[in-house]
Write an enzyme that holds these catalytic residues in place. Structure first.
Site, PDB file in Angstrom:
ATOM      1  N   TYR A 270       0.835  -1.205   0.000  1.00  7.77           N
ATOM      2  CA  TYR A 270       0.000   0.000   0.000  1.00  7.77           C
ATOM      3  C   TYR A 270       0.866   1.249   0.000  1.00  7.77           C
ATOM      4  CZ  TYR A 270      -3.522   3.373   1.635  1.00  7.77           C
ATOM      5  OH  TYR A 270      -4.348   4.456   1.760  1.00  7.77           O
TER       6      TYR A 270
ATOM      7  N   PRO B 203     -14.243   3.357   6.097  1.00 11.19           N
ATOM      8  CA  PRO B 203     -14.257   1.906   6.272  1.00 11.19           C
ATOM      9  C   PRO B 203     -12.884   1.250   6.155  1.00 11.19           C
ATOM     10  CG  PRO B 203     -16.121   2.588   4.957  1.00 11.19           C
ATOM     11  CD  PRO B 203     -15.307   3.822   5.194  1.00 11.19           C
TER      12      PRO B 203
HETATM   13  P1  ADP Z   1     -11.130   5.843   1.639  1.00 11.87           P
HETATM   14  O1  ADP Z   1     -12.342   6.706   1.474  1.00 11.87           O
HETATM   15  O2  ADP Z   1     -10.554   5.879   3.023  1.00 11.87           O
HETATM   16  O3  ADP Z   1     -10.078   6.101   0.582  1.00 11.87           O
HETATM   17  P2  ADP Z   1     -12.857   3.597   1.049  1.00 11.87           P
HETATM   18  O4  ADP Z   1     -12.617   2.133   1.004  1.00 11.87           O
HETATM   19  O5  ADP Z   1     -13.956   4.097   1.898  1.00 11.87           O
HETATM   20  O6  ADP Z   1     -11.507   4.308   1.434  1.00 11.87           O
HETATM   21  O7  ADP Z   1     -13.088   4.152  -0.417  1.00 11.87           O
HETATM   22  C1  ADP Z   1     -12.449   3.675  -1.523  1.00 11.87           C
HETATM   23  C2  ADP Z   1     -13.485   3.663  -2.644  1.00 11.87           C
HETATM   24  O8  ADP Z   1     -12.868   3.183  -3.836  1.00 11.87           O
HETATM   25  C3  ADP Z   1     -14.645   2.717  -2.310  1.00 11.87           C
HETATM   26  O9  ADP Z   1     -15.882   3.352  -2.561  1.00 11.87           O
HETATM   27  C4  ADP Z   1     -14.408   1.572  -3.254  1.00 11.87           C
HETATM   28  O10 ADP Z   1     -15.604   0.912  -3.651  1.00 11.87           O
HETATM   29  C5  ADP Z   1     -13.724   2.252  -4.431  1.00 11.87           C
HETATM   30  N1  ADP Z   1     -12.959   1.300  -5.224  1.00 11.87           N
HETATM   31  C6  ADP Z   1     -12.052   0.415  -4.773  1.00 11.87           C
HETATM   32  N2  ADP Z   1     -11.615  -0.360  -5.764  1.00 11.87           N
HETATM   33  C7  ADP Z   1     -12.254   0.049  -6.904  1.00 11.87           C
HETATM   34  C8  ADP Z   1     -12.233  -0.371  -8.271  1.00 11.87           C
HETATM   35  N3  ADP Z   1     -11.480  -1.389  -8.670  1.00 11.87           N
HETATM   36  N4  ADP Z   1     -13.022   0.281  -9.150  1.00 11.87           N
HETATM   37  C9  ADP Z   1     -13.801   1.307  -8.747  1.00 11.87           C
HETATM   38  N5  ADP Z   1     -13.870   1.737  -7.484  1.00 11.87           N
HETATM   39  C10 ADP Z   1     -13.109   1.117  -6.567  1.00 11.87           C
END
Ligand code: ADP
Length: 246
Positions: A146, A182
């Site tokens: 990460y 989350p």
């Molecule tokens: P943060 O807001 O702390 O960065 P989150 O897990 O709440 O972390 O948000 C990350 C967002 O990115 C989530 O809504 C997740 O569904 C989205 N995400 C993660 N992987 C993908 C992907 N492969 N394609 C589109 N959206 C993605």
């Protein structure tokens, strides 16, 4: 509420949750039209239209996002590369699949979307904000894939600032610290060591919120940041800047 983004357009990835959702909502509240992109259709259910359910890892994701953005609003003023996945592992414990997934979403997908979006960004005046991380700026235990991915995103930010200034496009990033979304909440709940390492060592002794980060992203997009490019704004309660006495 200010209306800094009246008539402006934005694409926000990972807009279904956490920082992305807070950013999309703030931009809309301040007048922008926002295309919300996420792979999780349930998350997107609560988002205002226009929205697009898409896995950014798909080969055709950039083309589909651009088609949707052009159909909605022509040129794009702001691209917010927020979608991200966590990988709380040492390198020794990281499988090929984990490395590919973390680098694939946090770096490769952001690079591909940004590259393909360039012809459609407003010139001059367009801007890009990458959601990086404090872990991309400093070494920290048990977070190698990460942290490497977020370090790459920070460096991409500086690199693109150099390359795109001639077109009048600014490129900045934010480095959130411990934010109660989350992705982090799960680790805070399950990992006492992490809780101590992050919260008790944050000079402003609280967990940040998605709104704290959205505020920084909007600042970097907005009228008060027109001479700022290539900058990573730490939104971390002072965690990177200062040691806290035990
Ligand atoms: P943060 O807001 O702390 O960065 P989150 O897990 O709440 O972390 O948000 C990350 C967002 O990115 C989530 O809504 C997740 O569904 C989205 N995400 C993660 N992987 C993908 C992907 N492969 N394609 C589109 N959206 C993605």
């Amino acid at each position: 509420m200010e209306r800094r983004f009246l008539g402006k357009t934005a694409v926000v990835t990972g807009a279904g949750n956490g920082i992305g959702l807070a950013t999309a909502r703030r931009l809309q509240a301040e007048g922008a039209e926002v295309l919300s992109v996420d792979w999780n259709a349930d998350y997107l259910a609560d988002c205002a239209a226009p929205k697009l359910t898409i896995d950014l890892a798909d080969d055709d994701a950039p083309a589909r996002i651009i088609t949707a953005a052009k159909a909605q609003f022509g040129t794009v003023d702001m691209l917010i590369n927020n979608a991200g996945v966590a990988g709380p592992k040492t390198l020794a414990d990281s499988s090929d699949a984990l490395i590919d997934h973390v680098m694939g979403i946090n770096v490769r997908a952001a690079m591909r979307l940004t590259r393909d979006m360039l012809p459609h960004l407003t010139k001059p005046g367009g801007c890009i904000v990458n959601v990086c991380s404090v872990f991309g700026e400093i070494g920290f235990p048990n977070t190698a894939p990460y942290a490497a991915s977020k370090g790459a995103l920070s460096q991409l930010t500086r690199q693109l600032a150099a390359d795109l200034s001639a077109d009048g496009i600014r490129v900045n990033g934010v480095a959130p610290g411990v934010i109660n979304t989350p992705i982090v909440a799960e680790r805070i709940a399950s990992d006492a060591w992490y809780r101590r390492a992050m919260i008790e060592t944050t000079p402003i002794r609280r967990v940040g919120t998605a709104e704290d980060v959205a505020g920084g992203i909007l600042f970097l997009c907005g009228p008060d940041a027109q001479f700022i490019t290539g900058h990573i704004l730490n939104i971390d309660g002072g965690w990177l800047a200062a040691r806290v006495a035990p």
